[in-house]
Design a protein around this motif. Sequence first.
Motif: not given
Length: 200
Positions: A96-114
């Motif tokens: 989603t533009p502007g958001y630094p993360f994506v939630t695939l589904r509950r409990g599984i999130t991908v963040f930009d960054g290390g």
Amino acid sequence: MRRFVVIGQRATASPDFSLNDVAGTSGRLDVLLRSIRAALMISHGLRTDAVVYLVLLGGHAAPRTVRIEGAIARFLRPDERSLATLVQKALAAPKTPGYPFVTLRRGITVFDGGLETVLADLGPSTFYWLDENGADIRNEALDLENPVFFLGDPQGFDEATLARLSELRAERICLGPVSVHTDDAITLLWNDSDRRSPPA
Ligand SMILES: C[S@@+](CC[C@H](N)C(=O)[O-])C[C@H]1O[C@@H](n2cnc3c(N)ncnc32)[C@H](O)[C@@H]1O
């Protein structure tokens, strides 16, 4: 809450790997996938008091971090292919533009960054650095309320991570005299922790 941060020095941060040869095409993401199972899964269930972060430092999309929360994740299967499919889908999920993360589904999130993104997510905690040359865990008092355990991949830790762990004054702890695979280190860690503080 027990949190585990696995640093994949070469593990790919993009979904461009083959499910038929994960170890050979993903910078050893397979080690991190097995770490999900070791950190979160027990016989007939999930550990609801655990979170695992996979820090993916390999490939053109790096750094990215996958966070899996045992308390709210559902339908996780322990076999490596299912976990590879799940992580591949998470890495491919549209942003989603502007958001630094994506939630695939509950409990599984991908963040930009290390690592820095993970540290911001963790907040104040007691940091432990799993290191073959650290202090013997059997002689150490552990914080079991809010510990964070950092583990390396088959090549150990990269220099930048080592420098940051030193800066954070992470306590170096050793699990035994043999250098084991990352996922096995997590299992040994859980065994120690379960013995000190058996789950209710
Ligand atoms: C396969 S080992 C890494 C070995 C690598 N050759 C190195 O030099 O660090 C993967 C990770 O598991 C953890 N680990 C493995 N054996 C351990 C032990 N006996 N005590 C503490 N941590 C261990 C460490 O975090 C290590 O970076």
